[in-house]
Design a protein around this motif. Sequence first.
Motif, PDB file in Angstrom:
ATOM      1  N   CYS A 218       0.849  -1.199   0.000  1.00  0.00           N
ATOM      2  CA  CYS A 218       0.000   0.000   0.000  1.00  0.00           C
ATOM      3  C   CYS A 218       0.885   1.251   0.000  1.00  0.00           C
ATOM      4  N   ALA A 219       0.655   2.146  -0.965  1.00  0.00           N
ATOM      5  CA  ALA A 219       1.389   3.422  -1.016  1.00  0.00           C
ATOM      6  C   ALA A 219       0.414   4.551  -0.737  1.00  0.00           C
ATOM      7  N   ILE A 220       0.796   5.456   0.145  1.00  0.00           N
ATOM      8  CA  ILE A 220      -0.049   6.621   0.426  1.00  0.00           C
ATOM      9  C   ILE A 220       0.774   7.881   0.183  1.00  0.00           C
ATOM     10  N   MET A 221       0.251   8.769  -0.655  1.00  0.00           N
ATOM     11  CA  MET A 221       0.960   9.999  -0.999  1.00  0.00           C
ATOM     12  C   MET A 221       0.097  11.208  -0.669  1.00  0.00           C
ATOM     13  N   PRO A 222       0.475  11.980   0.369  1.00  0.00           N
ATOM     14  CA  PRO A 222      -0.311  13.160   0.731  1.00  0.00           C
ATOM     15  C   PRO A 222       0.051  14.363  -0.147  1.00  0.00           C
ATOM     16  N   VAL A 223      -0.961  15.135  -0.509  1.00  0.00           N
ATOM     17  CA  VAL A 223      -0.754  16.383  -1.259  1.00  0.00           C
ATOM     18  C   VAL A 223      -1.483  17.471  -0.476  1.00  0.00           C
ATOM     19  N   THR A 224      -0.707  18.299   0.207  1.00  0.00           N
ATOM     20  CA  THR A 224      -1.310  19.277   1.109  1.00  0.00           C
ATOM     21  C   THR A 224      -1.482  20.645   0.433  1.00  0.00           C
ATOM     22  N   ARG A 225      -2.310  21.509   1.065  1.00  0.00           N
ATOM     23  CA  ARG A 225      -2.467  22.879   0.548  1.00  0.00           C
ATOM     24  C   ARG A 225      -1.127  23.608   0.582  1.00  0.00           C
ATOM     25  N   VAL A 251       3.209  -2.419  -5.275  1.00  0.00           N
ATOM     26  CA  VAL A 251       2.055  -1.701  -4.721  1.00  0.00           C
ATOM     27  C   VAL A 251       0.776  -2.222  -5.383  1.00  0.00           C
ATOM     28  N   VAL A 252      -0.190  -2.643  -4.556  1.00  0.00           N
ATOM     29  CA  VAL A 252      -1.472  -3.064  -5.125  1.00  0.00           C
ATOM     30  C   VAL A 252      -2.586  -2.067  -4.806  1.00  0.00           C
ATOM     31  N   VAL A 253      -2.391  -1.296  -3.737  1.00  0.00           N
ATOM     32  CA  VAL A 253      -3.353  -0.225  -3.427  1.00  0.00           C
ATOM     33  C   VAL A 253      -2.586   1.095  -3.350  1.00  0.00           C
ATOM     34  N   ALA A 254      -2.905   2.012  -4.259  1.00  0.00           N
ATOM     35  CA  ALA A 254      -2.213   3.302  -4.323  1.00  0.00           C
ATOM     36  C   ALA A 254      -3.195   4.407  -3.964  1.00  0.00           C
ATOM     37  N   VAL A 255      -2.821   5.208  -2.956  1.00  0.00           N
ATOM     38  CA  VAL A 255      -3.742   6.237  -2.465  1.00  0.00           C
ATOM     39  C   VAL A 255      -3.095   7.612  -2.576  1.00  0.00           C
ATOM     40  N   THR A 256      -3.807   8.541  -3.209  1.00  0.00           N
ATOM     41  CA  THR A 256      -3.382   9.938  -3.205  1.00  0.00           C
ATOM     42  C   THR A 256      -4.351  10.688  -2.303  1.00  0.00           C
ATOM     43  N   LEU A 257      -3.800  11.387  -1.315  1.00  0.00           N
ATOM     44  CA  LEU A 257      -4.622  12.060  -0.299  1.00  0.00           C
ATOM     45  C   LEU A 257      -4.512  13.565  -0.490  1.00  0.00           C
ATOM     46  N   LYS A 258      -5.540  14.166  -1.103  1.00  0.00           N
ATOM     47  CA  LYS A 258      -5.452  15.594  -1.418  1.00  0.00           C
ATOM     48  C   LYS A 258      -6.207  16.430  -0.398  1.00  0.00           C
ATOM     49  N   GLU A 259      -5.465  17.296   0.280  1.00  0.00           N
ATOM     50  CA  GLU A 259      -6.095  18.214   1.229  1.00  0.00           C
ATOM     51  C   GLU A 259      -6.948  19.218   0.465  1.00  0.00           C
ATOM     52  N   GLN A 260      -8.178  19.422   0.898  1.00  0.00           N
ATOM     53  CA  GLN A 260      -9.104  20.350   0.244  1.00  0.00           C
ATOM     54  C   GLN A 260      -9.031  21.726   0.919  1.00  0.00           C
ATOM     55  N   PRO A 261      -9.532  22.774   0.231  1.00  0.00           N
ATOM     56  CA  PRO A 261      -9.475  24.119   0.829  1.00  0.00           C
ATOM     57  C   PRO A 261     -10.117  24.156   2.218  1.00  0.00           C
ATOM     58  N   GLY A 262     -11.137  23.322   2.485  1.00  0.00           N
ATOM     59  CA  GLY A 262     -11.802  23.313   3.787  1.00  0.00           C
ATOM     60  C   GLY A 262     -11.064  22.496   4.843  1.00  0.00           C
ATOM     61  N   GLY A 263      -9.954  21.852   4.459  1.00  0.00           N
ATOM     62  CA  GLY A 263      -9.167  21.115   5.441  1.00  0.00           C
ATOM     63  C   GLY A 263      -9.389  19.611   5.417  1.00  0.00           C
ATOM     64  N   GLU A 264     -10.516  19.172   4.803  1.00  0.00           N
ATOM     65  CA  GLU A 264     -10.744  17.726   4.727  1.00  0.00           C
ATOM     66  C   GLU A 264      -9.824  17.118   3.666  1.00  0.00           C
ATOM     67  N   PHE A 265      -9.699  15.774   3.656  1.00  0.00           N
ATOM     68  CA  PHE A 265      -8.837  15.094   2.682  1.00  0.00           C
ATOM     69  C   PHE A 265      -9.660  14.232   1.732  1.00  0.00           C
ATOM     70  N   LYS A 266      -9.420  14.421   0.438  1.00  0.00           N
ATOM     71  CA  LYS A 266     -10.051  13.565  -0.575  1.00  0.00           C
ATOM     72  C   LYS A 266      -9.073  12.467  -0.947  1.00  0.00           C
ATOM     73  N   ALA A 267      -9.487  11.214  -0.735  1.00  0.00           N
ATOM     74  CA  ALA A 267      -8.618  10.084  -1.078  1.00  0.00           C
ATOM     75  C   ALA A 267      -8.995   9.545  -2.449  1.00  0.00           C
ATOM     76  N   SER A 268      -7.991   9.422  -3.339  1.00  0.00           N
ATOM     77  CA  SER A 268      -8.182   8.729  -4.620  1.00  0.00           C
ATOM     78  C   SER A 268      -7.484   7.390  -4.488  1.00  0.00           C
ATOM     79  N   VAL A 269      -8.243   6.315  -4.614  1.00  0.00           N
ATOM     80  CA  VAL A 269      -7.682   4.979  -4.426  1.00  0.00           C
ATOM     81  C   VAL A 269      -7.630   4.262  -5.777  1.00  0.00           C
ATOM     82  N   ARG A 270      -6.434   3.803  -6.155  1.00  0.00           N
ATOM     83  CA  ARG A 270      -6.255   3.035  -7.397  1.00  0.00           C
ATOM     84  C   ARG A 270      -5.698   1.676  -7.007  1.00  0.00           C
ATOM     85  N   THR A 271      -6.244   0.614  -7.619  1.00  0.00           N
ATOM     86  CA  THR A 271      -5.780  -0.721  -7.260  1.00  0.00           C
ATOM     87  C   THR A 271      -5.302  -1.491  -8.496  1.00  0.00           C
ATOM     88  N   HIS A 272      -4.434  -2.460  -8.247  1.00  0.00           N
ATOM     89  CA  HIS A 272      -3.992  -3.376  -9.303  1.00  0.00           C
ATOM     90  C   HIS A 272      -4.646  -4.729  -9.069  1.00  0.00           C
TER      91      HIS A 272
END
Lengths: 317, 317
Positions: A218-225, A251-272
């Motif tokens: 599992c890979a998790i990549m945060p992208v902050t404001r 990696v079989v589960v790849a997650v990009t964690l994008k911080e939103q302007p309101g502070g919450e995080f949107k997770a994009s999950v891609r799997t193999h």
Amino acid sequence: MLIEIENCADSLREVQKILLLCHAHPDGDTLGSATALALALKAMGKEIAVLCDDEIAPKYDFMFTGVHRTVDFEPELIVAVDVADPELLGKNLNLKYGEKVDMCIDHHTSNRSFAQATWLDADSASVAEMVYELLRLLEAEITPQMASCLFTGVSTDTGCFRFSNTTSRSHRIAAELIDAGADSQMIIQNFFEIKSRSYAMLEKMAMDELQLYLGGRCAIMPVTRAMLGKSGASDSDTDRLANIPRRIEGVVVAVTLKEQPGGEFKASVRTHGDVDASAICERMGGGGHVGAAGCTLQMPLPACVARIIEEVEKEIG
Amino acid sequence: MLIEIENCADSLREVQKILLLCHAHPDGDTLGSATALALALKAMGKEIAVLCDDEIAPKYDFMFTGVHRTVDFEPELIVAVDVADPELLGKNLNLKYGEKVDMCIDHHTSNRSFAQATWLDADSASVAEMVYELLRLLEAEITPQMASCLFTGVSTDTGCFRFSNTTSRSHRIAAELIDAGADSQMIIQNFFEIKSRSYAMLEKMAMDELQLYLGGRCAIMPVTRAMLGKSGASDSDTDRLANIPRRIEGVVVAVTLKEQPGGEFKASVRTHGDVDASAICERMGGGGHVGAAGCTLQMPLPACVARIIEEVEKEIG
């Protein structure tokens, strides 16, 4: 009614005033296919317009030289290009034309047969490949501009000849288009190669924060404001980042964690493989497809990461 | 002496025992072209071996099934494949065979005509394209394994159909190879998509060191032995890194500077537009193509960077 390429060509030959419709959130295939067809029909002496509900990015401008983008005629034939469902025309075009589409040229298995007649080729990687063959059948001269429009369609829908939908036909048509004068290098540079300096910096910062969990599966990549602010990259730049964690070996589960302007995080999950991304996201209030899903988490970053690892572990054991 | 494809085919037909030589630091084109040719000649009943001075990465293993990698015969014909200069054979092979090469199949304008006979096609993006046409002329059956070897050559030397050397012929031959059973998806995954964890770490470290010069038109990215050690990446991993600096917006000359085990630096220079990479490298004792060239510098890193900037500035003004 399903039709063949010959019927499609005949219908186009018979009429004089043709309206072509692209799908909303337009991409290289819908725009390139519609404009190439429009230019060929115009050269045959017909009156043509190409409509799209959304704004068209400047990188597509070259396609529209000589192509009308407003309808000042009563169309005899309305043709949807690369549109699987009238809702994908966008709100305005769907309201106005959704029930009046005479012909649809498409390659999606999910096509809803909403048009009077549908020429569907689900084996075609792009609609541009279909339009190329249609133009040959219509004995249209393929100008360098038309070749560039179609090369954009073929290359963008195949991920520049990398996706598994790429066939020998995709390559053969690309070859024909290059010989007809397609500016393949301009297209590859603009659509695939060049990264803005701000995007390159954002990518570097995101990669610095990428972490592997669960034995590297599992890979998790945060992208902050803060990263967006420091790099000067835009929100739309973050879409391209989702390819980074999914390309790491193991990696079989790849997650990009994008911080939103309101502070919450949107997770994009891609799997193999057959790992179900939508099952993972559904347990966190989201959803999607087997290979790509998403959810929104209202918690600080470390808690997001912990929660995601917990849910991913349930799925991949 | 320069020869044509027909002469090359004739020479291969006439003899029974053939030794094929690849260049050192082997890539997909030298290995794929040599192994495909070896497999075809073997199917014609000839005794064949393929030699390379350096270790061959496991991702190339599929090419060598059924291909001898030791010479237990007295070769009647020694053929260098994708080798512009005997020094590129590597120290051992150059010592043993450098002055005995009968025929060279190459596409580098910088080819030094060191062989008795050279079949040179500088317009070919890859030697694999030349070998494909040679096999057709030899009426060899192209097996799926041979098709995969050649697809690896075509795709790696064109950056998966992105580099400006890509021609309609590259796409047409790719199409033929897919139809002949090339496992294009396996090749694209292994050579372009999937990154090992150590490679991903190396990429991150290299990106951290990337600097822009000459108003952002020149990018130089150093890759040191320390980075290789820390990331655990291998020497062959460094080839892929060359794509990073060339993709940054505004960069016309992209340089990857790889520290060698002996302390010297190998510069890989990639250019956009009509900037001549080989002219830049020739002034530093190297050579190559207009869009991609290389040279070796015997000096510490800061001096390398200064020297390169100086030579690049002469070229782009």
